[in-house]
Design a protein around this motif. Structure first.
Motif, PDB file in Angstrom:
ATOM      1  N   PHE A 175       0.838  -1.204   0.000  1.00  0.00           N
ATOM      2  CA  PHE A 175       0.000   0.000   0.000  1.00  0.00           C
ATOM      3  C   PHE A 175       0.876   1.259   0.000  1.00  0.00           C
ATOM      4  CE2 PHE A 175      -1.737   3.244   2.973  1.00  0.00           C
ATOM      5  CZ  PHE A 175      -2.754   3.752   2.170  1.00  0.00           C
ATOM      6  N   VAL A 176       1.896   1.269   0.854  1.00  0.00           N
ATOM      7  CA  VAL A 176       2.791   2.437   0.943  1.00  0.00           C
ATOM      8  C   VAL A 176       3.522   2.641  -0.380  1.00  0.00           C
ATOM      9  CG1 VAL A 176       4.810   3.409   2.141  1.00  0.00           C
ATOM     10  CG2 VAL A 176       3.061   2.195   3.453  1.00  0.00           C
ATOM     11  N   LYS A 177       3.956   1.548  -0.987  1.00  0.00           N
ATOM     12  CA  LYS A 177       4.686   1.624  -2.253  1.00  0.00           C
ATOM     13  C   LYS A 177       3.827   2.304  -3.323  1.00  0.00           C
ATOM     14  CE  LYS A 177       7.350  -1.365  -5.297  1.00  0.00           C
ATOM     15  NZ  LYS A 177       7.830  -2.722  -5.539  1.00  0.00           N
ATOM     16  N   GLU A 188      13.064  -0.623  -1.269  1.00  0.00           N
ATOM     17  CA  GLU A 188      12.019  -1.455  -1.873  1.00  0.00           C
ATOM     18  C   GLU A 188      10.760  -0.669  -2.192  1.00  0.00           C
ATOM     19  OE1 GLU A 188      13.316  -5.483   0.512  1.00  0.00           O
ATOM     20  OE2 GLU A 188      11.264  -4.761   0.737  1.00  0.00           O
ATOM     21  N   LEU A 189      10.475   0.350  -1.384  1.00  0.00           N
ATOM     22  CA  LEU A 189       9.214   1.078  -1.535  1.00  0.00           C
ATOM     23  C   LEU A 189       9.365   2.376  -2.322  1.00  0.00           C
ATOM     24  CD1 LEU A 189       7.568   0.597   1.970  1.00  0.00           C
ATOM     25  CD2 LEU A 189       7.766  -0.957   0.066  1.00  0.00           C
ATOM     26  N   GLY A 190      10.559   2.662  -2.788  1.00  0.00           N
ATOM     27  CA  GLY A 190      10.769   3.883  -3.567  1.00  0.00           C
ATOM     28  C   GLY A 190      10.982   5.115  -2.706  1.00  0.00           C
ATOM     29  N   ILE A 191      11.261   4.916  -1.413  1.00  0.00           N
ATOM     30  CA  ILE A 191      11.552   6.042  -0.515  1.00  0.00           C
ATOM     31  C   ILE A 191      13.066   6.278  -0.532  1.00  0.00           C
ATOM     32  CG2 ILE A 191      11.530   6.809   1.911  1.00  0.00           C
ATOM     33  CD1 ILE A 191       8.960   5.130   2.284  1.00  0.00           C
ATOM     34  N   GLU A 192      13.452   7.554  -0.694  1.00  0.00           N
ATOM     35  CA  GLU A 192      14.883   7.895  -0.663  1.00  0.00           C
ATOM     36  C   GLU A 192      15.359   7.858   0.778  1.00  0.00           C
ATOM     37  OE1 GLU A 192      17.306   8.900  -2.869  1.00  0.00           O
ATOM     38  OE2 GLU A 192      15.901   8.335  -4.474  1.00  0.00           O
ATOM     39  N   SER A 193      16.371   7.061   1.093  1.00  0.00           N
ATOM     40  CA  SER A 193      16.879   7.141   2.468  1.00  0.00           C
ATOM     41  C   SER A 193      18.290   7.702   2.443  1.00  0.00           C
ATOM     42  CB  SER A 193      16.853   5.774   3.156  1.00  0.00           C
ATOM     43  OG  SER A 193      17.830   4.928   2.624  1.00  0.00           O
ATOM     44  N   ARG A 194      18.567   8.529   3.420  1.00  0.00           N
ATOM     45  CA  ARG A 194      19.902   9.135   3.532  1.00  0.00           C
ATOM     46  C   ARG A 194      20.449   8.780   4.893  1.00  0.00           C
ATOM     47  NH1 ARG A 194      20.024  15.333   3.370  1.00  0.00           N
ATOM     48  NH2 ARG A 194      18.669  15.283   1.549  1.00  0.00           N
ATOM     49  N   GLU A 195      21.568   8.078   4.913  1.00  0.00           N
ATOM     50  CA  GLU A 195      22.116   7.655   6.212  1.00  0.00           C
ATOM     51  C   GLU A 195      23.182   8.620   6.712  1.00  0.00           C
ATOM     52  OE1 GLU A 195      23.355   3.505   6.887  1.00  0.00           O
ATOM     53  OE2 GLU A 195      25.119   4.327   7.884  1.00  0.00           O
ATOM     54  N   GLY A 225       6.950 -11.541  13.651  1.00  0.00           N
ATOM     55  CA  GLY A 225       5.716 -11.032  14.259  1.00  0.00           C
ATOM     56  C   GLY A 225       5.719  -9.520  14.267  1.00  0.00           C
ATOM     57  N   VAL A 226       6.060  -8.961  15.435  1.00  0.00           N
ATOM     58  CA  VAL A 226       6.002  -7.505  15.630  1.00  0.00           C
ATOM     59  C   VAL A 226       7.106  -6.766  14.834  1.00  0.00           C
ATOM     60  CG1 VAL A 226       6.165  -5.658  17.367  1.00  0.00           C
ATOM     61  CG2 VAL A 226       4.940  -7.787  17.907  1.00  0.00           C
ATOM     62  N   GLY A 227       8.290  -7.350  14.759  1.00  0.00           N
ATOM     63  CA  GLY A 227       9.437  -6.684  14.121  1.00  0.00           C
ATOM     64  C   GLY A 227       9.119  -6.114  12.742  1.00  0.00           C
ATOM     65  N   PRO A 228       8.672  -6.952  11.797  1.00  0.00           N
ATOM     66  CA  PRO A 228       8.375  -6.425  10.460  1.00  0.00           C
ATOM     67  C   PRO A 228       7.247  -5.388  10.450  1.00  0.00           C
ATOM     68  CG  PRO A 228       8.003  -8.826  10.553  1.00  0.00           C
ATOM     69  CD  PRO A 228       8.566  -8.420  11.864  1.00  0.00           C
ATOM     70  N   MET A 229       6.328  -5.487  11.425  1.00  0.00           N
ATOM     71  CA  MET A 229       5.226  -4.516  11.488  1.00  0.00           C
ATOM     72  C   MET A 229       5.728  -3.136  11.903  1.00  0.00           C
ATOM     73  SD  MET A 229       2.571  -6.085  10.549  1.00  0.00           S
ATOM     74  CE  MET A 229       1.245  -4.997  11.064  1.00  0.00           C
ATOM     75  N   THR A 230       6.729  -3.116  12.784  1.00  0.00           N
ATOM     76  CA  THR A 230       7.325  -1.848  13.223  1.00  0.00           C
ATOM     77  C   THR A 230       7.893  -1.104  12.018  1.00  0.00           C
ATOM     78  OG1 THR A 230       7.866  -2.766  15.388  1.00  0.00           O
ATOM     79  CG2 THR A 230       9.144  -0.860  14.691  1.00  0.00           C
ATOM     80  N   ILE A 231       8.617  -1.824  11.196  1.00  0.00           N
ATOM     81  CA  ILE A 231       9.241  -1.195  10.027  1.00  0.00           C
ATOM     82  C   ILE A 231       8.183  -0.752   9.017  1.00  0.00           C
ATOM     83  CG2 ILE A 231      10.809  -1.586   8.080  1.00  0.00           C
ATOM     84  CD1 ILE A 231      12.669  -2.890   9.857  1.00  0.00           C
ATOM     85  N   ALA A 232       7.158  -1.584   8.818  1.00  0.00           N
ATOM     86  CA  ALA A 232       6.095  -1.217   7.865  1.00  0.00           C
ATOM     87  C   ALA A 232       5.415   0.078   8.317  1.00  0.00           C
ATOM     88  CB  ALA A 232       5.078  -2.345   7.749  1.00  0.00           C
ATOM     89  N   THR A 233       5.190   0.217   9.639  1.00  0.00           N
ATOM     90  CA  THR A 233       4.548   1.438  10.145  1.00  0.00           C
ATOM     91  C   THR A 233       5.461   2.645   9.949  1.00  0.00           C
ATOM     92  OG1 THR A 233       3.470   0.068  11.811  1.00  0.00           O
ATOM     93  CG2 THR A 233       3.308   2.445  12.105  1.00  0.00           C
ATOM     94  N   LEU A 234       6.754   2.446  10.135  1.00  0.00           N
ATOM     95  CA  LEU A 234       7.704   3.538   9.908  1.00  0.00           C
ATOM     96  C   LEU A 234       7.628   4.022   8.456  1.00  0.00           C
ATOM     97  CD1 LEU A 234      10.191   5.248  10.843  1.00  0.00           C
ATOM     98  CD2 LEU A 234      11.599   3.387   9.957  1.00  0.00           C
ATOM     99  N   MET A 235       7.533   3.076   7.534  1.00  0.00           N
ATOM    100  CA  MET A 235       7.435   3.431   6.111  1.00  0.00           C
ATOM    101  C   MET A 235       6.143   4.217   5.858  1.00  0.00           C
ATOM    102  SD  MET A 235      10.178   2.198   4.743  1.00  0.00           S
ATOM    103  CE  MET A 235      11.162   2.327   6.210  1.00  0.00           C
ATOM    104  N   LYS A 236       5.064   3.732   6.483  1.00  0.00           N
ATOM    105  CA  LYS A 236       3.766   4.398   6.326  1.00  0.00           C
ATOM    106  C   LYS A 236       3.846   5.823   6.884  1.00  0.00           C
ATOM    107  CE  LYS A 236      -0.588   3.210   8.259  1.00  0.00           C
ATOM    108  NZ  LYS A 236      -1.378   2.072   8.732  1.00  0.00           N
ATOM    109  N   ASN A 237       4.454   5.964   8.052  1.00  0.00           N
ATOM    110  CA  ASN A 237       4.575   7.291   8.662  1.00  0.00           C
ATOM    111  C   ASN A 237       5.383   8.244   7.785  1.00  0.00           C
ATOM    112  OD1 ASN A 237       3.064   6.553  10.860  1.00  0.00           O
ATOM    113  ND2 ASN A 237       4.779   6.359  12.271  1.00  0.00           N
ATOM    114  N   THR A 238       6.416   7.719   7.135  1.00  0.00           N
ATOM    115  CA  THR A 238       7.250   8.569   6.277  1.00  0.00           C
ATOM    116  C   THR A 238       6.433   9.075   5.088  1.00  0.00           C
ATOM    117  OG1 THR A 238       9.158   7.264   6.970  1.00  0.00           O
ATOM    118  CG2 THR A 238       9.470   8.678   5.056  1.00  0.00           C
ATOM    119  N   MET A 239       5.610   8.183   4.543  1.00  0.00           N
ATOM    120  CA  MET A 239       4.727   8.571   3.433  1.00  0.00           C
ATOM    121  C   MET A 239       3.723   9.631   3.919  1.00  0.00           C
ATOM    122  SD  MET A 239       1.388   7.734   2.439  1.00  0.00           S
ATOM    123  CE  MET A 239       0.961   6.111   3.063  1.00  0.00           C
ATOM    124  N   ILE A 240       3.164   9.435   5.112  1.00  0.00           N
ATOM    125  CA  ILE A 240       2.206  10.408   5.675  1.00  0.00           C
ATOM    126  C   ILE A 240       2.905  11.756   5.897  1.00  0.00           C
ATOM    127  CG2 ILE A 240       0.833  10.969   7.748  1.00  0.00           C
ATOM    128  CD1 ILE A 240       0.157   7.942   7.921  1.00  0.00           C
TER     129      ILE A 240
END
Ligand code: NDP
Length: 288
Positions: free
Chosen positions: A18-20, A59-66, A261-276
């Motif tokens: 969805f985020v992608k 993977e989702l097309g978000i630019e990340s800068r470390e 379980g929870v681990g991958p969901m944490t990251i998915a929410t972070l991606m969603k928040n970045t899109m928001i």
């Protein structure tokens, strides 16, 4: 009877799809979504998390800068970086990986992040909004846990929810999200005297302690939903949660595995928040 294993990997990949799609639509409008990931020092676990967050962005097309800063970085230097990122129009979300080295005051750093870019939802502004139920950004791990609970089809309303752990980033916001859905919430912590007895009353039990096997089968009500936030590295290098999965899965109705379980969901929410965050900053959404 075996519990239903809640598949966090599958659910998180649905969220990421969805985020992608949303990120691609923003790109069509000329908006690039960008996340700054700041890591200070050489914490091995932090390095794993940061790499995973970067990989997910790609993977989702978000630019990340470390920004990988040396252990000796001063508080002033880190604050200066945060200030720079706050006004960088290419950066929509700022993630400062915790824990920070001891000589840096985490609270000061979190307070310096622009609430509009606070994709972890750690800033007092975000936390206050969570408290009153008006969230722009949901805290990543608790929000992921709520999605996992929703996936069981069980309604939180009226259920006794027990959260073990009261940290600002997991336990407390988790309790608040359950309360918003009209759960009757009990929060346990290291000074709780009758942990097993309280846990046994839980229809929904969330463990966020950081101690392997602290939740045993005798502490779980038959049929309960058990959400295991814990991430503990055993001596043999294996990752495990706070729940004795093998035995609790024979009692619970639904249970999350660790990993997956929870681990991958944490990251998915972070991606969603970045899109928001990108939508908020481009006036495609209004602040709550
Ligand atoms: P903290 O160490 O900040 O908090 C741990 C909490 O557990 C504290 O509130 C503490 O109580 C409580 N506690 C400690 N011992 C006991 C005990 N014997 N009985 C009852 N409660 C106890 O950890 P976090 O909240 O940051 O993280 C918790 C776990 O979740 C860790 O394993 C962490 O790695 C993992 N985690 C996983 C994430 C994921 O995406 N899967 C994301 C974030 C964290 P007190 O307040 O009294 O000290």
């Amino acid at each position: 009877m075996m519990a239903n294993i809640i598949d966090g990997k599958k659910l998180s990949s649905e969220i990421k799809q969805f985020v992608k799609k949303e990120v691609a639509e923003l790109k069509d409008k000329g908006i690039e979504v960008g996340l700054a990931v700041v890591i200070v020092g050489n914490n091995a676990a932090s390095r794993v998390y940061v790499n995973s967050k970067k990989k997910n962005c790609a993977e989702l097309g978000i630019e990340s800068r470390e920004y990988a800063l040396a252990e000796e970085t001063t508080e002033q230097e880190l604050l200066a970086l945060v200030e720079k990122l706050n006004i960088d129009s290419k950066i929509n979300g700022i993630l400062v990986q915790l824990p920070l080295p001891k000589h840096i005051d985490e609270k000061k750093i979190i307070a310096a992040i622009s609430p509009l870019k606070d994709v972890d939802a750690f800033h007092a502004n975000s936390v206050g909004k969570i408290m009153i139920g008006d969230y722009d950004f949901l805290p990543c791990t608790p929000a992921g846990c709520m999605d996992l609970i929703h996936s069981t089809g069980v309604d939180v309303c009226g259920k006794h929810c027990v959260v073990v752990g009261r940290s600002n980033i997991v336990g407390k916001p988790m309790a608040m999200l359950l309360l918003h859905e009209s759960g009757t919430v009990t929060i346990c912590h290291s000074k709780t005297t009758n942990l097993a007895e309280i846990c046994r009353q839980a229809d929904i039990l969330v463990a966020a302690v950081g101690k392997a096997n602290i939740i045993t089968a005798d502490m779980v009500k038959p049929g309960a939903i058990v959400i295991d936030v814990g991430m503990n590295r055993l001596e043999n290098g294996k990752l495990c949660g706070d729940v004795d999965f093998e035995n609790v899965s024979k009692v619970a109705g639904h249970i999350t595995p660790v990993p997956g379980g929870v681990g991958p969901m944490t990251i998915a929410t972070l991606m969603k928040n970045t899109m928001i965050a990108a939508k908020l900053q481009n006036n495609l959404m209004t602040l709550k």
